[in-house]
Scaffold this motif. Structure first.
Motif, PDB file in Angstrom:
ATOM      1  N   LEU A  21       0.642  -1.238  -0.060  1.00 45.76           N
ATOM      2  CA  LEU A  21       0.035  -0.138   0.081  1.00 45.76           C
ATOM      3  C   LEU A  21       0.849   1.226   0.004  1.00 45.76           C
ATOM      4  N   GLY A  22       2.169   1.184  -0.052  1.00 46.51           N
ATOM      5  CA  GLY A  22       3.109   2.338   0.025  1.00 46.51           C
ATOM      6  C   GLY A  22       3.534   3.061   1.476  1.00 46.51           C
ATOM      7  N   LEU A  23       3.175   2.015   2.459  1.00 53.34           N
ATOM      8  CA  LEU A  23       3.360   2.726   3.681  1.00 53.34           C
ATOM      9  C   LEU A  23       4.760   2.125   4.274  1.00 53.34           C
ATOM     10  N   SER A  24       5.253   2.721   5.004  1.00 54.50           N
ATOM     11  CA  SER A  24       6.615   2.441   5.494  1.00 54.50           C
ATOM     12  C   SER A  24       6.586   1.244   6.710  1.00 54.50           C
ATOM     13  N   VAL A  25       7.079   0.296   6.290  1.00 50.76           N
ATOM     14  CA  VAL A  25       7.053  -0.906   7.170  1.00 50.76           C
ATOM     15  C   VAL A  25       8.332  -1.044   8.126  1.00 50.76           C
ATOM     16  N   PHE A  26       7.932  -1.358   9.359  1.00 49.39           N
ATOM     17  CA  PHE A  26       9.204  -1.670  10.454  1.00 49.39           C
ATOM     18  C   PHE A  26       8.841  -3.041  11.157  1.00 49.39           C
ATOM     19  N   PRO A  27       9.248  -4.181  10.669  1.00 48.97           N
ATOM     20  CA  PRO A  27       9.075  -5.384  11.435  1.00 48.97           C
ATOM     21  C   PRO A  27      10.227  -5.242  12.384  1.00 48.97           C
ATOM     22  N   ALA A  28       9.395  -5.857  13.491  1.00 48.88           N
ATOM     23  CA  ALA A  28      10.280  -5.856  15.022  1.00 48.88           C
ATOM     24  C   ALA A  28      10.075  -7.316  15.294  1.00 48.88           C
TER      25      ALA A  28
END
Length: 104
Positions: A21-28
């Motif tokens: 969707l174009g969002l910044s993704v930050f997997p933790a």
């Protein structure tokens, strides 16, 4: 703050789909890592941070810290395991504060 951004923070399986969707993704990998990332995102002009309920349950103090701040707006979303009801409870509390009664 003219270049506001939207981030999604949580476990890898819950957040990777948001990249499409174009969002910044930050997997933790852990809630501790998510705490560090949340504070970094707040400093980097992220206007909205979607955070999985599973991590939010383990980092209540950090979520509460940004509750009354202008940015970032921390919005709780269900993770891969489903909803814990925390996000809806927060919405209900916010509506009660704004309206003066539980209309939901």
């Amino acid at each position: 703050m003219s270049n506001w951004k939207i981030a999604v923070l949580g476990d890898r399986e819950s957040v990777l789909g948001f990249k499409a969707l174009g969002l910044s993704v930050f997997p933790a990998e852990t809630a501790e890592e998510a705490k560090t990332v949340l504070h970094r995102l707040a400093k980097e002009d992220y206007a909205v941070v979607y955070l999985t309920e599973q991590y939010a349950a383990q980092m209540e103090a950090e979520v509460a810290r940004y509750k009354d701040e202008l940015t970032p707006a921390v919005i709780l979303i269900p993770g891969k395991a489903g909803s814990l009801g925390i996000g809806m409870a927060n919405v209900t509390k916010s509506v009660e504060r704004a309206v003066g009664a539980d209309i939901l």
